[in-house]
Write a protein that holds these residues in place. Structure first.
Motif, PDB file in Angstrom:
ATOM      1  N   ASP A   1       0.805  -1.218   0.000  1.00 46.40           N
ATOM      2  CA  ASP A   1       0.000   0.000   0.000  1.00 46.40           C
ATOM      3  C   ASP A   1       0.840   1.271   0.000  1.00 46.40           C
ATOM      4  O   ASP A   1       0.307   2.367   0.148  1.00 46.40           O
ATOM      5  N   LYS A   2       2.167   1.155  -0.176  1.00 45.89           N
ATOM      6  CA  LYS A   2       2.983   2.359  -0.256  1.00 45.89           C
ATOM      7  C   LYS A   2       4.285   2.051  -1.002  1.00 45.89           C
ATOM      8  O   LYS A   2       4.742   0.896  -1.016  1.00 45.89           O
ATOM      9  N   PRO A   3       4.895   3.065  -1.641  1.00 36.85           N
ATOM     10  CA  PRO A   3       6.121   2.831  -2.406  1.00 36.85           C
ATOM     11  C   PRO A   3       7.266   2.367  -1.513  1.00 36.85           C
ATOM     12  O   PRO A   3       7.329   2.680  -0.330  1.00 36.85           O
ATOM     13  N   ALA A   4       8.185   1.592  -2.114  1.00 36.17           N
ATOM     14  CA  ALA A   4       9.394   1.142  -1.424  1.00 36.17           C
ATOM     15  C   ALA A   4      10.606   1.738  -2.134  1.00 36.17           C
ATOM     16  O   ALA A   4      10.642   1.812  -3.357  1.00 36.17           O
ATOM     17  N   VAL A   5      11.593   2.176  -1.349  1.00 36.13           N
ATOM     18  CA  VAL A   5      12.766   2.854  -1.896  1.00 36.13           C
ATOM     19  C   VAL A   5      14.017   2.024  -1.627  1.00 36.13           C
ATOM     20  O   VAL A   5      14.289   1.652  -0.485  1.00 36.13           O
TER      21      VAL A   5
ATOM     22  N   ARG B   1      19.341  -7.736  -9.906  1.00 40.83           N
ATOM     23  CA  ARG B   1      18.952  -8.801  -8.987  1.00 40.83           C
ATOM     24  C   ARG B   1      20.132  -9.761  -8.853  1.00 40.83           C
ATOM     25  O   ARG B   1      20.817 -10.070  -9.835  1.00 40.83           O
ATOM     26  N   GLU B   2      20.367 -10.233  -7.615  1.00 37.25           N
ATOM     27  CA  GLU B   2      21.491 -11.124  -7.393  1.00 37.25           C
ATOM     28  C   GLU B   2      21.219 -12.520  -7.943  1.00 37.25           C
ATOM     29  O   GLU B   2      22.084 -13.130  -8.585  1.00 37.25           O
ATOM     30  N   PHE B   3      19.997 -13.041  -7.698  1.00 41.27           N
ATOM     31  CA  PHE B   3      19.655 -14.364  -8.215  1.00 41.27           C
ATOM     32  C   PHE B   3      18.168 -14.421  -8.568  1.00 41.27           C
ATOM     33  O   PHE B   3      17.328 -14.095  -7.724  1.00 41.27           O
ATOM     34  N   PRO B   4      17.855 -14.780  -9.809  1.00 43.41           N
ATOM     35  CA  PRO B   4      18.800 -15.008 -10.908  1.00 43.41           C
ATOM     36  C   PRO B   4      19.462 -13.698 -11.323  1.00 43.41           C
ATOM     37  O   PRO B   4      18.848 -12.638 -11.256  1.00 43.41           O
ATOM     38  N   ALA B   5      20.733 -13.783 -11.739  1.00 41.32           N
ATOM     39  CA  ALA B   5      21.497 -12.590 -12.082  1.00 41.32           C
ATOM     40  C   ALA B   5      20.901 -11.910 -13.308  1.00 41.32           C
ATOM     41  O   ALA B   5      20.911 -12.469 -14.407  1.00 41.32           O
ATOM     42  N   GLU B   6      20.375 -10.708 -13.107  1.00 43.62           N
ATOM     43  CA  GLU B   6      19.756  -9.975 -14.219  1.00 43.62           C
ATOM     44  C   GLU B   6      19.602  -8.509 -13.843  1.00 43.62           C
ATOM     45  O   GLU B   6      19.556  -8.150 -12.663  1.00 43.62           O
ATOM     46  N   GLU B   7      19.523  -7.666 -14.861  1.00 42.56           N
ATOM     47  CA  GLU B   7      19.254  -6.250 -14.629  1.00 42.56           C
ATOM     48  C   GLU B   7      17.752  -6.036 -14.537  1.00 42.56           C
ATOM     49  O   GLU B   7      16.980  -6.592 -15.329  1.00 42.56           O
ATOM     50  N   ILE B   8      17.332  -5.219 -13.575  1.00 49.67           N
ATOM     51  CA  ILE B   8      15.915  -4.893 -13.421  1.00 49.67           C
ATOM     52  C   ILE B   8      15.675  -3.568 -14.132  1.00 49.67           C
ATOM     53  O   ILE B   8      16.208  -2.531 -13.728  1.00 49.67           O
ATOM     54  N   LYS B   9      14.913  -3.603 -15.192  1.00 49.09           N
ATOM     55  CA  LYS B   9      14.692  -2.419 -16.016  1.00 49.09           C
ATOM     56  C   LYS B   9      13.704  -1.462 -15.335  1.00 49.09           C
ATOM     57  O   LYS B   9      12.733  -1.887 -14.707  1.00 49.09           O
ATOM     58  N   THR B  10      13.987  -0.172 -15.451  1.00 49.09           N
ATOM     59  CA  THR B  10      13.038   0.844 -14.989  1.00 49.09           C
ATOM     60  C   THR B  10      12.112   1.194 -16.143  1.00 49.09           C
ATOM     61  O   THR B  10      12.568   1.353 -17.283  1.00 49.09           O
ATOM     62  N   ASP B  11      10.821   1.309 -15.829  1.00 48.78           N
ATOM     63  CA  ASP B  11       9.852   1.614 -16.883  1.00 48.78           C
ATOM     64  C   ASP B  11       9.233   3.000 -16.747  1.00 48.78           C
ATOM     65  O   ASP B  11       8.389   3.394 -17.535  1.00 48.78           O
ATOM     66  N   GLY B  12       9.656   3.743 -15.713  1.00 55.02           N
ATOM     67  CA  GLY B  12       9.120   5.085 -15.525  1.00 55.02           C
ATOM     68  C   GLY B  12       7.742   5.118 -14.905  1.00 55.02           C
ATOM     69  O   GLY B  12       7.210   6.200 -14.628  1.00 55.02           O
ATOM     70  N   THR B  13       7.146   3.957 -14.675  1.00 52.50           N
ATOM     71  CA  THR B  13       5.805   3.895 -14.092  1.00 52.50           C
ATOM     72  C   THR B  13       5.802   3.089 -12.801  1.00 52.50           C
ATOM     73  O   THR B  13       5.521   3.603 -11.726  1.00 52.50           O
ATOM     74  N   ASN B  14       6.130   1.801 -12.895  1.00 52.63           N
ATOM     75  CA  ASN B  14       6.140   0.935 -11.715  1.00 52.63           C
ATOM     76  C   ASN B  14       7.480   0.995 -10.981  1.00 52.63           C
ATOM     77  O   ASN B  14       7.522   0.918  -9.758  1.00 52.63           O
ATOM     78  N   ILE B  15       8.566   1.116 -11.749  1.00 56.22           N
ATOM     79  CA  ILE B  15       9.895   1.250 -11.154  1.00 56.22           C
ATOM     80  C   ILE B  15      10.551   2.484 -11.758  1.00 56.22           C
ATOM     81  O   ILE B  15      10.709   2.575 -12.983  1.00 56.22           O
ATOM     82  N   ILE B  16      10.917   3.441 -10.932  1.00 53.48           N
ATOM     83  CA  ILE B  16      11.532   4.672 -11.412  1.00 53.48           C
ATOM     84  C   ILE B  16      12.818   4.924 -10.644  1.00 53.48           C
ATOM     85  O   ILE B  16      13.043   4.345  -9.568  1.00 53.48           O
TER      86      ILE B  16
ATOM     87  N   GLY C   1      16.969   7.185  -5.006  1.00 55.14           N
ATOM     88  CA  GLY C   1      17.338   5.843  -5.419  1.00 55.14           C
ATOM     89  C   GLY C   1      16.255   5.260  -6.305  1.00 55.14           C
ATOM     90  O   GLY C   1      15.476   5.986  -6.930  1.00 55.14           O
ATOM     91  N   PHE C   2      16.174   3.931  -6.343  1.00 53.08           N
ATOM     92  CA  PHE C   2      15.139   3.264  -7.138  1.00 53.08           C
ATOM     93  C   PHE C   2      13.870   3.129  -6.299  1.00 53.08           C
ATOM     94  O   PHE C   2      13.927   2.764  -5.127  1.00 53.08           O
ATOM     95  N   ILE C   3      12.734   3.416  -6.937  1.00 50.49           N
ATOM     96  CA  ILE C   3      11.453   3.425  -6.228  1.00 50.49           C
ATOM     97  C   ILE C   3      10.503   2.430  -6.874  1.00 50.49           C
ATOM     98  O   ILE C   3      10.213   2.525  -8.074  1.00 50.49           O
ATOM     99  N   TYR C   4      10.034   1.465  -6.087  1.00 49.88           N
ATOM    100  CA  TYR C   4       8.965   0.563  -6.519  1.00 49.88           C
ATOM    101  C   TYR C   4       7.649   1.233  -6.132  1.00 49.88           C
ATOM    102  O   TYR C   4       7.314   1.322  -4.950  1.00 49.88           O
ATOM    103  N   GLN C   5       6.909   1.696  -7.125  1.00 45.52           N
ATOM    104  CA  GLN C   5       5.665   2.422  -6.832  1.00 45.52           C
ATOM    105  C   GLN C   5       4.594   1.514  -6.259  1.00 45.52           C
ATOM    106  O   GLN C   5       3.828   1.918  -5.377  1.00 45.52           O
ATOM    107  N   HIS C   6       4.507   0.285  -6.757  1.00 40.88           N
ATOM    108  CA  HIS C   6       3.478  -0.660  -6.293  1.00 40.88           C
ATOM    109  C   HIS C   6       4.153  -2.014  -6.018  1.00 40.88           C
ATOM    110  O   HIS C   6       4.095  -2.925  -6.858  1.00 40.88           O
ATOM    111  N   PRO C   7       4.776  -2.160  -4.855  1.00 37.84           N
ATOM    112  CA  PRO C   7       5.512  -3.395  -4.555  1.00 37.84           C
ATOM    113  C   PRO C   7       4.602  -4.617  -4.523  1.00 37.84           C
ATOM    114  O   PRO C   7       3.451  -4.558  -4.082  1.00 37.84           O
ATOM    115  N   THR C   8       5.139  -5.742  -4.999  1.00 40.56           N
ATOM    116  CA  THR C   8       4.452  -7.032  -4.934  1.00 40.56           C
ATOM    117  C   THR C   8       5.427  -8.073  -4.397  1.00 40.56           C
ATOM    118  O   THR C   8       6.637  -7.822  -4.274  1.00 40.56           O
ATOM    119  N   SER C   9       4.920  -9.269  -4.138  1.00 45.19           N
ATOM    120  CA  SER C   9       5.780 -10.343  -3.636  1.00 45.19           C
ATOM    121  C   SER C   9       6.808 -10.781  -4.680  1.00 45.19           C
ATOM    122  O   SER C   9       7.831 -11.380  -4.337  1.00 45.19           O
TER     123      SER C   9
END
Length: 374
Positions: free
Chosen positions: A188-192, A208-223, A229-237
């Motif tokens: 219910d709130k953004p995570a930084v 991400r450490e595992f699996p090793a990959e870059e997490i792309k920012t989309d300007g909407t959900n992750i900015i 820093g990086f902001i998850y606007q709508h965090p999920t599991s």
């Protein structure tokens, strides 16, 4: 003959009048106010309202920046929204007013750094930071305080702020006191993920450490916000796991500390409560403690209540409630609330269920454990 000549002259005169136009009519006297009538086809310039007065009245209600930066040779200037200064450089900020409040990176308070000096003079407040380091990067702000006796409140219309990057090519990321931090993901709130940099032009990516990959920012959900820093606007599991940041600026890339993202299943519900007894089975004469624990947000109060076997017999017990804040990395703390019921000289009437109820503004949780007499 004469009559005919006269008639011919009369007809000729009327013909000439028709060709040349009607004779000018005699001018009539003008009615009062007739000169004020303006032709309908004349273009008129519309009268515009006086904007200067209205704009000046509006500007008086807007926030006025009271902050200035002291430059060399006694010069002053209003600081920009962001400043980039090399590490090692000192800075002096002043804010106009006879009572000024300040905010600055918590790092400077945590270690009670002697490089920071704050003074209140007659007409302004003064903040001086000497021998700056990359860790000093952050927001510096001030505000006027209106006081009535010992009670003071912030004057919202008279504030000032600037975000200062203390640039260091050897420290692209703002240093922290730990090598690992926990970030809670509340739906219910953004995570930084607070991997802030000291050079605003640095290219920063999230991995991400595992699996090793870059997490792309989309300007909407992750900015990405260079100040946060990086902001998850709508965090999920799906976002939980271990992540880190990578920065590059005209040289070899650097890696941030690691961040453990933990998803909170019920962020806005009743207290998350556990109960544990010092012993499940006690002998006569033993001392037994039953502990009720709640982990929660720092600003959420918790109240405890107990039901225990000897309550009907007015068995004397000792109940102690307490709480404390524990650090989960810079910028995040968790509140541990505890309630302990102590039973001395355990006897038959003390055997049974010990029930703890923890309550906050969002509800209550009841847990129980049993202690038997052996």
């Amino acid at each position: 003959m004469r009559l005919w000549v006269l008639l011919s002259l009369l007809l000729l005169h009327e013909t000439l009048q028709n060709v040349t136009g009607q004779p000018a009519k005699s001018k009539r006297p003008k009615e009062p106010g007739e000169n004020k009538i303006k032709p309908a086809n004349k273009k008129m310039k519309p009268k515009l309202p006086k904007l200067k007065e209205r704009e000046s009245s509006d500007s008086s209600t807007k926030s006025q920046s009271i902050m200035i930066q002291v430059m060399d040779k006694g010069r002053f200037q209003k600081p920009a929204a962001t400043l980039s200064l090399p590490v090692g450089q000192s800075i002096e900020l002043r804010c106009k007013g006879n009572k000024i409040g300040w905010s600055y990176p918590s790092y400077l308070d945590t270690f009670q750094d002697s490089r920071l000096s704050i003074k209140q003079l007659d007409r302004y407040g003064q903040l001086i930071l000497a021998n700056s380091t990359a860790a000093d990067t952050g927001e510096y702000s001030c505000w006027l305080l209106l006081c009535n006796g010992s009670s003071c409140k912030k004057e919202e219309s008279k504030t000032g702020s600037t975000y200062i990057f203390f640039t260091d090519k050897g420290e692209l990321f703002v240093p922290t006191s730990s090598y690992f931090e926990i970030v809670y993901l509340n739906p219910d709130k953004p995570a930084v993920i607070p991997c802030r940099v000291t050079i605003p032009s640095a290219k920063v990516t999230l991995h991400r450490e595992f699996p090793a990959e870059e997490i792309k920012t989309d300007g909407t959900n992750i900015i990405y916000d260079v100040k946060k820093g990086f902001i998850y606007q709508h965090p999920t599991s799906d976002h939980k796991g271990v992540v880190y940041c990578r920065a590059e600026s005209r040289g070899a890339p650097q890696i941030s500390i690691k961040y453990q993202l933990l998803y909170v299943e019920v962020p806005g519900g009743p207290p998350s409560t556990t109960i544990v007894a010092s012993s499940k089975k006690a002998e006569g004469g033993d001392n037994v403690n039953v502990l009720c624990i709640v982990l929660g947000e720092p600003d959420i109060d918790v109240e405890f209540s107990w039901k225990y076997p000897g309550e009907e017999h007015e068995r004397p017990v000792i109940i102690q409630d307490s709480w404390r804040l524990i650090s989960r990395g810079i910028g995040h703390t968790t509140r541990i609330s505890r309630s302990v019921i102590a039973i001395e000289d355990f006897e038959t009437i003390d055997a049974g269920n010990y029930i703890c109820t923890a309550q906050n503004l969002r509800g209550q949780t009841t847990v129980a454990t049993r202690v038997d007499l052996t």
